[in-house]
Design a protein around this motif. Structure first.
Motif, mmCIF file in Angstrom:
data_model
loop_
_atom_site.group_PDB
_atom_site.id
_atom_site.type_symbol
_atom_site.label_atom_id
_atom_site.label_comp_id
_atom_site.label_asym_id
_atom_site.label_seq_id
_atom_site.Cartn_x
_atom_site.Cartn_y
_atom_site.Cartn_z
ATOM 1 N N GLU A 181 0.832 -1.204 0.000
ATOM 2 C CA GLU A 181 0.000 0.000 0.000
ATOM 3 C C GLU A 181 0.867 1.256 0.000
ATOM 4 O O GLU A 181 0.558 2.216 -0.717
ATOM 5 C CB GLU A 181 -0.944 -0.019 1.209
ATOM 6 C CG GLU A 181 -2.023 -1.082 1.073
ATOM 7 C CD GLU A 181 -2.892 -1.231 2.308
ATOM 8 O OE1 GLU A 181 -4.098 -1.471 2.138
ATOM 9 O OE2 GLU A 181 -2.363 -1.117 3.440
ATOM 10 N N LEU A 183 -4.645 -1.616 -11.379
ATOM 11 C CA LEU A 183 -3.636 -2.338 -10.610
ATOM 12 C C LEU A 183 -3.571 -3.771 -11.112
ATOM 13 O O LEU A 183 -4.580 -4.488 -11.105
ATOM 14 C CB LEU A 183 -4.014 -2.310 -9.122
ATOM 15 C CG LEU A 183 -3.009 -2.905 -8.160
ATOM 16 C CD1 LEU A 183 -1.714 -2.087 -8.144
ATOM 17 C CD2 LEU A 183 -3.616 -2.972 -6.757
ATOM 18 N N GLY A 200 1.586 -4.323 -9.119
ATOM 19 C CA GLY A 200 1.895 -2.928 -9.444
ATOM 20 C C GLY A 200 0.909 -2.363 -10.440
ATOM 21 O O GLY A 200 0.019 -3.059 -10.940
ATOM 22 N N TRP A 201 1.097 -1.103 -10.743
ATOM 23 C CA TRP A 201 0.226 -0.425 -11.704
ATOM 24 C C TRP A 201 0.482 -0.987 -13.107
ATOM 25 O O TRP A 201 1.631 -1.205 -13.495
ATOM 26 C CB TRP A 201 0.462 1.083 -11.669
ATOM 27 C CG TRP A 201 0.174 1.671 -10.323
ATOM 28 C CD1 TRP A 201 1.076 2.211 -9.463
ATOM 29 C CD2 TRP A 201 -1.094 1.749 -9.675
ATOM 30 N NE1 TRP A 201 0.450 2.625 -8.314
ATOM 31 C CE2 TRP A 201 -0.899 2.351 -8.416
ATOM 32 C CE3 TRP A 201 -2.387 1.357 -10.017
ATOM 33 C CZ2 TRP A 201 -1.934 2.581 -7.513
ATOM 34 C CZ3 TRP A 201 -3.433 1.589 -9.121
ATOM 35 C CH2 TRP A 201 -3.199 2.194 -7.887
ATOM 36 N N ASP A 236 -4.489 3.392 -15.034
ATOM 37 C CA ASP A 236 -4.516 3.477 -13.576
ATOM 38 C C ASP A 236 -4.945 2.185 -12.903
ATOM 39 O O ASP A 236 -5.106 2.157 -11.681
ATOM 40 C CB ASP A 236 -5.454 4.608 -13.141
ATOM 41 C CG ASP A 236 -4.995 5.959 -13.655
ATOM 42 O OD1 ASP A 236 -3.769 6.157 -13.805
ATOM 43 O OD2 ASP A 236 -5.852 6.815 -13.935
ATOM 44 N N ARG A 248 3.926 1.500 -1.235
ATOM 45 C CA ARG A 248 4.559 1.582 -2.561
ATOM 46 C C ARG A 248 3.568 2.116 -3.597
ATOM 47 O O ARG A 248 3.926 2.901 -4.474
ATOM 48 C CB ARG A 248 5.061 0.190 -2.958
ATOM 49 C CG ARG A 248 5.805 0.136 -4.274
ATOM 50 C CD ARG A 248 6.553 -1.166 -4.479
ATOM 51 N NE ARG A 248 5.836 -2.388 -4.249
ATOM 52 C CZ ARG A 248 5.061 -3.005 -5.154
ATOM 53 N NH1 ARG A 248 4.920 -2.487 -6.353
ATOM 54 N NH2 ARG A 248 4.469 -4.147 -4.855
ATOM 55 N N LEU A 249 2.305 1.708 -3.493
ATOM 56 C CA LEU A 249 1.280 2.149 -4.444
ATOM 57 C C LEU A 249 0.765 3.554 -4.132
ATOM 58 O O LEU A 249 0.200 4.209 -4.992
ATOM 59 C CB LEU A 249 0.101 1.170 -4.441
ATOM 60 C CG LEU A 249 0.408 -0.253 -4.877
ATOM 61 C CD1 LEU A 249 -0.808 -1.145 -4.652
ATOM 62 C CD2 LEU A 249 0.875 -0.301 -6.329
#
Length: 180
Positions: A45, A132, A82-83, A130, A47-48
């Motif tokens: 969370e 994930l 990750g994204w 955007d 990192r994002l």
């Protein structure tokens, strides 16, 4: 009070069982990984830069992914999530509205249809960068869309594949996993 999701029941019906913490891969390559720690989930969370939707967060605390490194992960371990724009820029380019072009205009009455009545072509391409990336399967990606959230914090969940004319969309990660 948060909703509790029945991950152990869902995956036992599918014939998958959680592996023991001292065994990180199953012989068949299809087992659930040992749970992520609260620290692992918090680091993801951080990192994002955002909190995770409740059903996905609870999944990670139940099993830190599904599959193994050699055969692939239908659901990625927290460290690999990750994204989409960072992990699969080609997919973003293929599915996003072209830069400078009008975004795909899908009215709400077509977009917010789920289940058998949904037409997967009703995808909002402007949301794609955007999303994930939480896993891979059947030549596609499992994605969570932070642009569409329920009142209880769930994010819309997608299965996006080149053989679909759009995305198979669900109200939450939990709802998506029930169909897999």
């Amino acid at each position: 009070m948060s909703i509790q999701y029945g991950w152990s029941g869902l995956f036992s019906v599918k014939g998958l069982v959680a592996q023991s913490p001292d065994r990180l891969s199953s012989d068949s390559g299809n087992g659930l990984r040992p749970p992520a720690s609260e620290s692992d989930v918090s680091q993801l969370e951080d990192r994002l830069g955002t909190g995770l939707p409740p059903s996905y967060r609870q999944f990670l605390l139940f099993a830190n992914g599904w599959g193994d490194e050699e055969l692939g992960y239908p659901l990625l371990p927290a460290a690999n999530v990750g994204w989409l724009r960072d992990l699969e820029p080609g997919a973003v380019e293929a599915w996003s509205s072209p830069q400078g072009a009008e975004p795909w205009s899908v009215p709400d009455e077509l977009y917010f249809v789920y289940g058998a009545e949904q037409d997967c072509i009703n995808l909002r391409g402007e949301y794609v960068p955007d999303t994930l990336l939480v896993g891979y399967g059947d030549d596609g990606e499992y994605l969570l869309n932070p642009h569409v959230k329920t009142s209880d914090g769930e994010w819309e969940a997608w299965f996006l594949a080149p053989w679909l004319p759009g995305a198979d969309r669900h109200r939450s990660f939990w709802d998506l996993m029930k169909t897999q």
